[in-house]
Motif scaffolding. Structure first.
Motif, PDB file in Angstrom:
ATOM      1  N   PRO A 247       4.996 -18.539  31.780  1.00  0.00           N
ATOM      2  CA  PRO A 247       6.385 -19.031  31.771  1.00  0.00           C
ATOM      3  C   PRO A 247       6.879 -19.334  33.191  1.00  0.00           C
ATOM      4  N   PRO A 248       7.876 -20.206  33.329  1.00  0.00           N
ATOM      5  CA  PRO A 248       8.401 -20.520  34.658  1.00  0.00           C
ATOM      6  C   PRO A 248       9.032 -19.288  35.306  1.00  0.00           C
ATOM      7  N   ALA A 249       8.942 -19.217  36.619  1.00  0.00           N
ATOM      8  CA  ALA A 249       9.423 -18.044  37.359  1.00  0.00           C
ATOM      9  C   ALA A 249      10.892 -17.733  37.073  1.00  0.00           C
ATOM     10  N   GLU A 250      11.716 -18.774  36.946  1.00  0.00           N
ATOM     11  CA  GLU A 250      13.149 -18.525  36.733  1.00  0.00           C
ATOM     12  C   GLU A 250      13.436 -17.912  35.360  1.00  0.00           C
ATOM     13  N   ALA A 251      12.488 -17.971  34.448  1.00  0.00           N
ATOM     14  CA  ALA A 251      12.686 -17.405  33.105  1.00  0.00           C
ATOM     15  C   ALA A 251      12.759 -15.874  33.135  1.00  0.00           C
ATOM     16  N   PHE A 252      12.290 -15.258  34.226  1.00  0.00           N
ATOM     17  CA  PHE A 252      12.268 -13.796  34.311  1.00  0.00           C
ATOM     18  C   PHE A 252      13.516 -13.217  34.958  1.00  0.00           C
TER      19      PHE A 252
END
Length: 114
Positions: free
Chosen positions: A39-44
């Motif tokens: 998943p994209p980093a900003e999703a965390f």
């Protein structure tokens, strides 16, 4: 017949040539990117437009579909801040009733990677 002549008119040599395949070297497998599907980093991040449930499902699917050596390689390629965000995200997921067992399972699997 493919050539428009009967089998009795084909030369045996021609028949043999049609059955022999050229000896090409086997194709090299395409290099696999260990972070493909991650998943994209900003999703965390805690405040994100990404749905945490969807992010968790994608992370879990990615982690289950990758070998331990590839998992270690992927972890080494992530920035420290992203790795921290992933573990903080999983800690938040473990607090949810619905995902707590699966979150602990994934957290344990990731913590065991060297």
């Amino acid at each position: 017949s493919f050539f428009g002549i009967g089998p009795e008119e084909e030369e045996p040599q021609m028949r043999r040539r049609m059955l022999v395949r050229p000896a090409y070297p086997p194709a090299e497998p395409a290099p696999h990117d260990a972070l493909e599907g991650f998943p994209p980093a900003e999703a965390f991040h805690a405040r994100t437009r990404h749905d945490p449930g969807d992010t968790f499902k994608a992370l879990r699917q990615w982690a289950r579909g990758i070998s331990a050596p590839d998992l270690a390689e992927a972890g080494s390629r992530l920035e420290d801040a992203v790795r921290r965000d992933v573990f903080l995200f999983l800690a938040r997921i473990c607090e949810r009733r619905f995902y707590s067992a699966q979150g602990r399972e994934l957290l344990s699997a990731l913590l065991s990677v060297e």
